[in-house]
Design a protein around this motif. Structure first.
Motif, PDB file in Angstrom:
ATOM      1  N   VAL B  48      12.760  15.103  -3.874  1.00  0.00           N
ATOM      2  CA  VAL B  48      13.762  15.901  -4.600  1.00  0.00           C
ATOM      3  C   VAL B  48      15.023  15.067  -4.797  1.00  0.00           C
ATOM      4  O   VAL B  48      15.592  15.014  -5.892  1.00  0.00           O
ATOM      5  N   GLN B  51      14.541  12.303  -7.515  1.00  0.00           N
ATOM      6  CA  GLN B  51      14.553  12.802  -8.884  1.00  0.00           C
ATOM      7  C   GLN B  51      15.927  13.320  -9.277  1.00  0.00           C
ATOM      8  O   GLN B  51      16.231  13.451 -10.457  1.00  0.00           O
ATOM      9  N   ALA B  52      16.748  13.660  -8.267  1.00  0.00           N
ATOM     10  CA  ALA B  52      18.074  14.204  -8.572  1.00  0.00           C
ATOM     11  C   ALA B  52      19.080  13.086  -8.851  1.00  0.00           C
ATOM     12  O   ALA B  52      20.167  13.354  -9.357  1.00  0.00           O
ATOM     13  N   LEU B 258      16.079  27.783 -10.903  1.00  0.00           N
ATOM     14  CA  LEU B 258      14.946  26.850 -10.823  1.00  0.00           C
ATOM     15  C   LEU B 258      13.687  27.501 -11.381  1.00  0.00           C
ATOM     16  O   LEU B 258      12.971  26.917 -12.203  1.00  0.00           O
ATOM     17  N   SER B 271      16.367  16.546 -13.766  1.00  0.00           N
ATOM     18  CA  SER B 271      17.170  15.949 -12.711  1.00  0.00           C
ATOM     19  C   SER B 271      18.245  16.916 -12.214  1.00  0.00           C
ATOM     20  O   SER B 271      18.497  17.030 -11.016  1.00  0.00           O
ATOM     21  N   MET B 274      16.641  19.407 -10.019  1.00  0.00           N
ATOM     22  CA  MET B 274      16.373  18.805  -8.717  1.00  0.00           C
ATOM     23  C   MET B 274      17.641  18.755  -7.873  1.00  0.00           C
ATOM     24  O   MET B 274      17.624  18.996  -6.668  1.00  0.00           O
ATOM     25  N   TYR B 275      18.740  18.445  -8.524  1.00  0.00           N
ATOM     26  CA  TYR B 275      20.022  18.404  -7.823  1.00  0.00           C
ATOM     27  C   TYR B 275      20.340  19.802  -7.273  1.00  0.00           C
ATOM     28  O   TYR B 275      20.748  19.969  -6.115  1.00  0.00           O
ATOM     29  N   ALA B 277      18.171  22.091  -6.570  1.00  0.00           N
ATOM     30  CA  ALA B 277      17.230  22.333  -5.472  1.00  0.00           C
ATOM     31  C   ALA B 277      17.730  21.675  -4.194  1.00  0.00           C
ATOM     32  O   ALA B 277      17.643  22.234  -3.095  1.00  0.00           O
TER      33      ALA B 277
END
Lengths: 268, 301
Positions: B48, B51-52, B258, B271, B274-275, B277
């Motif tokens: 995570v 990808q963020a 999300l 992205s 993901m941030y 998350a």
């Protein structure tokens, strides 16, 4: 009537048990108890395990009420008031008749608050610091804990914890202090301290103590009651009072054969 | 009594090779399993986080405090979601802590005959077994129409989401608090009653403080669940990208954001999700760590 018995009967009785049968459900745990506890004396209950001495003790401050199946027949009175009369509030009974338990059970609070708690719920309005000091002195604990009153009550030694529990009980200023094997979880030195304390406490309080230790009974008690247990035809264990007399009489010249045998360590 | 002195009785049998192999094998295997569980957590967090990175480098910490979510212009921020997540969770807690604690007290003391008590405890715990989508449906078809009658509520909003969350975390709080209350030593109860405390004085001043570590643990666990709850909240919160102090206004939560956007996201939007998350992950992790610390500290007292 011999002279010993005469003095025995002179003092005022504060707790009177008349024809008491104590049941748990259908099961008769203690049968036909007649027993007087004298004011400002130490009365010891001795007897083999399962004879119901602790059960009787817990009747005096109605702690058995917490067991749903408990039932009492007969009468237990404090001075002339029936403790089990319908208009009696058990909470009030427990404020007059305090209790010290087998295992030291201080609250998870500071030493100070352990003492103050009982006084607060009883609506004590006076100087709390003074009461805490007085109670701890009364329990011969003050010198050991005066510098750590804010510490947790469970952080001190077992013997100190038990004296803390005694201090907590006397802070409520009861008339009677019931002690259920107060030394059974303590080492010999702490035991002696608690016994010395009992001697001092009887100036102001009436004490009833259950003990497994016969030497302890002979050391601290003015009066001793010996309980025994028999197995009924249904296979239940049923306790009963064998005799109650001055401690010297019980230990030196008991009336009953079974008392003699128990005292001399032949059973129990 | 004498000990025999011959050598046969002195030798101690050495372990067989087979037993030793089995033993080593067992230790190695259980170690692998243990590490793989911990590894999954770390791997997930890394993935995570990885990808963020584009979103983190573009928006920095400002991401948390920005309110826009505009994929065409690649401008993203999760302030409304952070607000909605925290607000819905804390409203849920405010509702369910008093109720849950009350139920725990009622079901841990002997107010009821034991069989009735057992049935009630079972039913409360069963509440935890209801799938969250069912809670969501109940919210849409029962709770929201009901609230529309009574309140200014016009659409899905913060309030119904928080109410349903409150119901969902109730069994966690009740069950854990009840266990904690039951595990308070009988000694303490008797000590309090023996001093002339009434039942209420005993419960409030002795039992609850003594059980506080367990109760707080349960509340924190419930909070963790409320923060991350997705399905029911997505269905009820209204998914509006706004911060409104009104309970009757539509709002949003990180989990709902999300769930709503993953399917159609691409590029920087993925992205950014993901941030978001990662922020949710950090939030629940922080809650759990605080809970652990509180519980260990209280146990020491």
């Amino acid at each position: 009537m011999n002279p010993l018995q005469e003095t025995f009967q002179q003092t005022e009785s504060i707790l009177r048990t008349e024809n008491a049968n104590i049941y748990y459900g259908q099961f008769l745990a203690l049968k036909g108890i007649n027993l007087d506890v004298q004011k400002n004396k130490v009365t010891a209950f001795i007897g083999p395990s399962g004879c119901g001495k602790s059960t009787l003790l817990r009747c005096y401050n109605r702690l058995n009420d917490l067991i749903p199946s408990f039932r009492l027949e007969g009468k237990i009175s404090y001075y002339d008031r029936d403790l089990y009369a319908p208009n009696i509030d058990p909470v009030q009974v427990r404020r007059k008749i305090g209790m010290v338990f087998q295992k030291p059970n201080p609250f998870p609070k500071s030493i100070y608050d352990n003492i103050a708690y009982g006084a607060r719920i009883n609506g004590y309005k006076g100087d709390m610091d003074e009461l805490v000091e007085k109670s701890l002195k009364g329990a011969a604990l003050w010198d050991e804990v005066k510098d750590k009153l804010k510490q947790d009550g469970r952080a001190i030694s077992g013997g100190q914890q038990q004296r803390l529990c005694i201090a907590r009980a006397i802070a409520v200023q009861p008339d009677i202090v019931l002690m259920d094997e107060p030394c059974s979880a303590l080492d010999p030195i702490s035991t002696i301290k608690v016994e010395e304390l009992i001697h001092e406490l009887k100036e102001q309080y009436t004490i009833v103590i259950v003990t497994h230790n016969m030497q302890q009974a002979s050391r601290v008690a003015d009066t001793t009651a010996f309980f025994n247990v028999k197995v009924t035809d249904q296979g239940n264990r049923q306790g009963f009072l064998v005799e109650c007399d001055r401690t010297e009489v019980i230990f030196q010249n008991p009336r009953e054969e079974s008392t003699q045998q128990y005292i001399s360590g032949r059973f129990g | 009594m004498s000990f025999t002195n011959n050598s046969a009785s002195r030798t101690i049998q050495s372990r067989s090779a087979k037993e030793r192999t089995l033993n080593t094998g067992f230790i190695v295997f259980s170690q692998i399993f243990a590490w793989s569980v911990a590894g999954t957590l770390i791997w997930l967090a890394c993935l995570v986080g990885w990808q963020a990175i584009p979103a983190i480098s573009k928006f920095g910490l400002g991401f948390v405090f920005t309110s826009s979510w505009n994929p065409p212009q690649e401008s993203f921020g999760v302030w409304p979601e952070v607000y909605g997540t925290l607000a819905s969770s804390f409203i849920a807690l405010a509702l369910s802590v008093p109720i849950g604690l009350g139920v725990a007290i009622f079901l841990s003391e002997d107010y009821l005959p034991t069989p009735v008590q057992r049935v009630l405890v079972f039913l409360v715990e069963l509440l935890a077994a209801i799938p969250s989508v069912v809670f969501g449906l109940w919210g849409i078809f029962v709770l929201i129409p009901f609230l529309k009658e009574l309140t200014p509520l016009k659409s899905p909003a913060l309030l119904p989401a928080a109410l349903v969350l409150g119901v969902m975390i109730l069994p966690t709080i009740t069950a854990i608090s009840r266990d904690a209350m039951i595990n308070v030593p009988q000694d303490l109860r008797q000590a309090a009653y023996g001093l002339g405390a009434t039942r209420w004085e005993t419960i409030i001043q002795i039992l609850i403080p003594a059980a506080s570590s367990g109760i707080i643990g349960g509340v924190m666990l419930a909070l963790g669940r409320a923060l991350g709850e997705t399905m029911a909240v997505t269905m009820l919160i209204g998914n509006a990208n706004q911060v409104s102090l009104s309970l009757f206004a539509p709002a949003n939560s990180i989990a709902a954001r999300l769930a709503n956007q993953f399917a159609e996201a691409s590029g920087l939007q993925v992205s950014a999700l993901m941030y978001a998350a990662l922020i949710l992950f950090g939030l629940t992790l922080a809650i759990n760590i605080i809970a652990q610390l509180l519980v260990t500290r209280l146990q020491k007292i």
